[in-house]
Scaffold this motif. Structure first.
Motif, PDB file in Angstrom:
ATOM      1  N   UNK A 194       0.833  -1.200   0.000  1.00 44.24           N
ATOM      2  CA  UNK A 194       0.000   0.000   0.000  1.00 44.24           C
ATOM      3  C   UNK A 194       0.869   1.253   0.000  1.00 44.24           C
ATOM      4  N   UNK A 195       0.606   2.124  -0.944  1.00 49.57           N
ATOM      5  CA  UNK A 195       1.231   3.437  -0.979  1.00 49.57           C
ATOM      6  C   UNK A 195       0.245   4.419  -0.350  1.00 49.57           C
ATOM      7  N   UNK A 196       0.619   5.099   0.733  1.00 47.44           N
ATOM      8  CA  UNK A 196      -0.332   6.004   1.397  1.00 47.44           C
ATOM      9  C   UNK A 196      -0.922   7.062   0.479  1.00 47.44           C
ATOM     10  N   UNK A 197      -0.225   7.400  -0.601  1.00 46.90           N
ATOM     11  CA  UNK A 197      -0.723   8.441  -1.510  1.00 46.90           C
ATOM     12  C   UNK A 197      -1.360   7.874  -2.766  1.00 46.90           C
ATOM     13  N   UNK A 198      -1.512   6.531  -2.815  1.00 48.11           N
ATOM     14  CA  UNK A 198      -1.961   5.949  -4.075  1.00 48.11           C
ATOM     15  C   UNK A 198      -3.384   6.377  -4.444  1.00 48.11           C
ATOM     16  N   UNK A 199      -4.245   6.618  -3.451  1.00 44.39           N
ATOM     17  CA  UNK A 199      -5.606   7.041  -3.775  1.00 44.39           C
ATOM     18  C   UNK A 199      -5.606   8.440  -4.368  1.00 44.39           C
ATOM     19  N   UNK A 200      -4.772   9.322  -3.799  1.00 48.40           N
ATOM     20  CA  UNK A 200      -4.667  10.670  -4.357  1.00 48.40           C
ATOM     21  C   UNK A 200      -4.088  10.622  -5.762  1.00 48.40           C
ATOM     22  N   UNK A 201      -3.066   9.777  -5.963  1.00 41.16           N
ATOM     23  CA  UNK A 201      -2.493   9.621  -7.288  1.00 41.16           C
ATOM     24  C   UNK A 201      -3.541   9.101  -8.269  1.00 41.16           C
ATOM     25  N   UNK A 202      -4.327   8.124  -7.808  1.00 40.57           N
ATOM     26  CA  UNK A 202      -5.324   7.528  -8.689  1.00 40.57           C
ATOM     27  C   UNK A 202      -6.357   8.562  -9.133  1.00 40.57           C
ATOM     28  N   UNK A 203      -6.878   9.328  -8.181  1.00 35.07           N
ATOM     29  CA  UNK A 203      -7.906  10.316  -8.519  1.00 35.07           C
ATOM     30  C   UNK A 203      -7.343  11.375  -9.456  1.00 35.07           C
ATOM     31  N   UNK A 204      -6.097  11.799  -9.195  1.00 32.09           N
ATOM     32  CA  UNK A 204      -5.466  12.789 -10.068  1.00 32.09           C
ATOM     33  C   UNK A 204      -5.276  12.228 -11.471  1.00 32.09           C
ATOM     34  N   UNK A 205      -4.859  10.968 -11.532  1.00 35.09           N
ATOM     35  CA  UNK A 205      -4.655  10.337 -12.836  1.00 35.09           C
ATOM     36  C   UNK A 205      -5.955  10.221 -13.607  1.00 35.09           C
ATOM     37  N   UNK A 206      -7.032   9.887 -12.908  1.00 31.58           N
ATOM     38  CA  UNK A 206      -8.332   9.782 -13.572  1.00 31.58           C
ATOM     39  C   UNK A 206      -8.744  11.125 -14.170  1.00 31.58           C
ATOM     40  N   UNK A 207      -8.555  12.203 -13.416  1.00 27.69           N
ATOM     41  CA  UNK A 207      -8.934  13.527 -13.920  1.00 27.69           C
ATOM     42  C   UNK A 207      -8.054  13.940 -15.091  1.00 27.69           C
ATOM     43  N   UNK A 208      -6.748  13.605 -14.998  1.00 32.84           N
ATOM     44  CA  UNK A 208      -5.836  14.002 -16.063  1.00 32.84           C
ATOM     45  C   UNK A 208      -6.094  13.246 -17.357  1.00 32.84           C
ATOM     46  N   UNK A 209      -6.534  12.001 -17.225  1.00 31.03           N
ATOM     47  CA  UNK A 209      -6.698  11.150 -18.408  1.00 31.03           C
ATOM     48  C   UNK A 209      -8.154  10.938 -18.799  1.00 31.03           C
ATOM     49  N   UNK A 210      -9.057  11.736 -18.246  1.00 29.14           N
ATOM     50  CA  UNK A 210     -10.469  11.576 -18.575  1.00 29.14           C
ATOM     51  C   UNK A 210     -10.692  11.922 -20.046  1.00 29.14           C
ATOM     52  N   UNK A 211     -11.326  11.021 -20.765  1.00 30.25           N
ATOM     53  CA  UNK A 211     -11.551  11.233 -22.195  1.00 30.25           C
ATOM     54  C   UNK A 211     -12.857  11.988 -22.460  1.00 30.25           C
ATOM     55  N   UNK A 212     -13.802  11.876 -21.544  1.00 30.78           N
ATOM     56  CA  UNK A 212     -15.096  12.534 -21.738  1.00 30.78           C
ATOM     57  C   UNK A 212     -15.127  13.856 -20.991  1.00 30.78           C
ATOM     58  N   UNK A 213     -15.715  14.890 -21.634  1.00 31.14           N
ATOM     59  CA  UNK A 213     -15.875  16.178 -20.974  1.00 31.14           C
ATOM     60  C   UNK A 213     -16.911  16.068 -19.874  1.00 31.14           C
ATOM     61  N   UNK A 214     -16.816  16.992 -18.913  1.00 29.84           N
ATOM     62  CA  UNK A 214     -17.780  17.036 -17.827  1.00 29.84           C
ATOM     63  C   UNK A 214     -19.155  17.407 -18.386  1.00 29.84           C
ATOM     64  N   UNK A 215     -20.146  16.586 -18.131  1.00 24.50           N
ATOM     65  CA  UNK A 215     -21.492  16.800 -18.663  1.00 24.50           C
ATOM     66  C   UNK A 215     -22.309  17.598 -17.660  1.00 24.50           C
ATOM     67  N   UNK A 216     -22.827  18.764 -18.106  1.00 29.81           N
ATOM     68  CA  UNK A 216     -23.713  19.576 -17.283  1.00 29.81           C
ATOM     69  C   UNK A 216     -25.037  19.719 -18.012  1.00 29.81           C
ATOM     70  N   UNK A 217     -26.047  20.047 -17.278  1.00 29.60           N
ATOM     71  CA  UNK A 217     -27.376  20.244 -17.855  1.00 29.60           C
ATOM     72  C   UNK A 217     -27.783  19.016 -18.684  1.00 29.60           C
ATOM     73  N   UNK A 218     -27.631  17.848 -18.047  1.00 29.11           N
ATOM     74  CA  UNK A 218     -27.875  16.595 -18.761  1.00 29.11           C
ATOM     75  C   UNK A 218     -29.315  16.484 -19.247  1.00 29.11           C
TER      76      UNK A 218
END
Length: 370
Positions: free
Chosen positions: A284-308
């Motif tokens: 377990x890396x204590x920062x792995x969850x923060x790294x994971x969330x940051x990676x997801x945001x950086x590599x997100x292929x879909x734009x944020x959907x508003x007013x769905x």
């Protein structure tokens, strides 16, 4: 007219008071908000997202190395074996504890000096042992791991050190005093060391682990065992008289000045990680969850959907949070999509002929003059 101006001044205050979200502090988790901005959980075993128990088994070779009689003799290796099983508890991502049981056998040889050595020839000894120890485990890879390295890693270097108790049985055979003979009456030398406080031993070593899956690790481990006992190699008893040059007792314990016969083991083992979670604390890396969330945001292929759900009444407020989905076209609305009624007379400003003065709907929102 004055009443209309008063209402106009008070309206923003009333509107803000209606739409504001009250912020409360939770009694169970103080200093937290109940507005849904944070997922607050008690820090206990039920909220863990990693496992910390495992069971390990392994086996390999055992060699008597720093002793009177040695497993490597005359450039030949007399192989022994070692097997272990342990229950492992990971305290944190750097340190763990293991309760380990080891069983094995070593074979070693040696020869006395001078005429005694010529008469006895090369002596052979066998040691069979059982050991129980408490062992600490330090994960060097997690200590040295760079905080900016968030790649999933599968190799880890571990260091071990422990203390325990052991019992052993030894036998020593040669061609002179320690042989089966009826005339004169002679027999090999046998020693039976019971498991007690006098049989304390120490061990230390290193291991290289590889993460096969979330459930299984494999490891190559080497350990150096310090017996603290000059009888461990089968060279004879270790009383004061056994080191007296004038005594007729066996001299095998005087082949090496060490008073501790030490052993070396090399093992290949498997660890089975227990628990329902995807991650084990040893990896377990204590920062792995923060790294994971940051990676997801950086590599997100879909734009944020508003007013769905869209804005069906075209009032500029998405239907997701529009409180009035059928606002008349052209009407001004507040942040919740509700048509404005500045004088609060029930006639929205779009149809109110007197926006700042309340009046009945049948008079288009204007006073009747009565």
């Amino acid at each position: 007219m004055k009443l209309g101006l008063l209402l106009l001044a008070a309206l923003p205050i009333a509107t803000y008071a209606q739409d504001s979200i009250s912020v409360n502090s939770s009694k169970e988790y103080p200093n937290t908000f109940t507005s849904g901005s944070a997922n607050v959980q008690a820090f206990n075993n039920s909220t863990r997202r990693f496992n910390d128990w495992s069971v390990s088994i392994g086996g390999g070779s055992a060699l008597m190395v720093h002793s009177d009689l040695k497993s490597i003799y005359d450039k030949k290796i007399n192989w022994g074996y070692n097997a272990y099983v342990s229950v492992d508890k990971q305290i944190n991502h750097i340190f763990g504890l293991s309760l380990i049981y080891q069983r094995g056998e070593t074979k070693q040889k040696g020869q006395l000096e001078g005429a005694a050595g010529i008469a006895a020839g090369v002596a052979t000894a066998t040691t069979k042992y059982n050991q129980v120890a408490l062992m600490g485990d330090i994960n060097f890879s997690n200590i040295l791991r760079r905080v900016d390295n968030h790649s999933p890693y599968r190799w880890a270097l571990h260091g071990y050190a422990g203390i325990g108790l052991m019992n052993f049985n030894t036998s020593l055979h040669d061609n002179d005093q320690n042989r089966w003979s009826s005339v004169p009456a002679r027999s090999p030398l046998f020693i039976d060391q019971k498991l007690d406080i006098n049989s304390v031993y120490y061990q230390m070593g290193i291991g290289l682990k590889y993460k096969v899956s979330r459930l299984i690790d494999v490891e190559a481990r080497t350990m150096y065992v310090i017996s603290g006992d000059d009888e461990f190699d089968g060279g004879g008893f270790a009383g004061p008289q056994d080191y007296d040059p004038t005594s007729a007792n066996s001299r095998y314990n005087m082949l090496n000045k060490r008073r501790s016969d030490n052993m070396w083991t090399v093992n290949l083992g498997v660890s089975f990680k227990l628990g329902k979670h995807l991650s084990h604390l040893a990896w377990h890396d204590p920062l792995q969850e923060a790294y994971y969330k940051t990676s997801v945001l950086e590599n997100a292929s879909a734009d944020l959907v508003v007013c769905e759900k869209g804005d069906n009444d075209n009032d500029g407020v998405c239907d997701d949070w529009d409180r009035e989905l059928n606002t008349p076209a052209g009407a001004r609305v507040d942040g919740a999509g509700v048509a404005l009624d500045m004088d609060l007379d029930g006639v929205i400003d779009l149809y109110d002929k007197c926006v700042t003065v309340p009046g009945p709907p049948e008079n288009n929102g204007c006073p009747t003059g009565k």
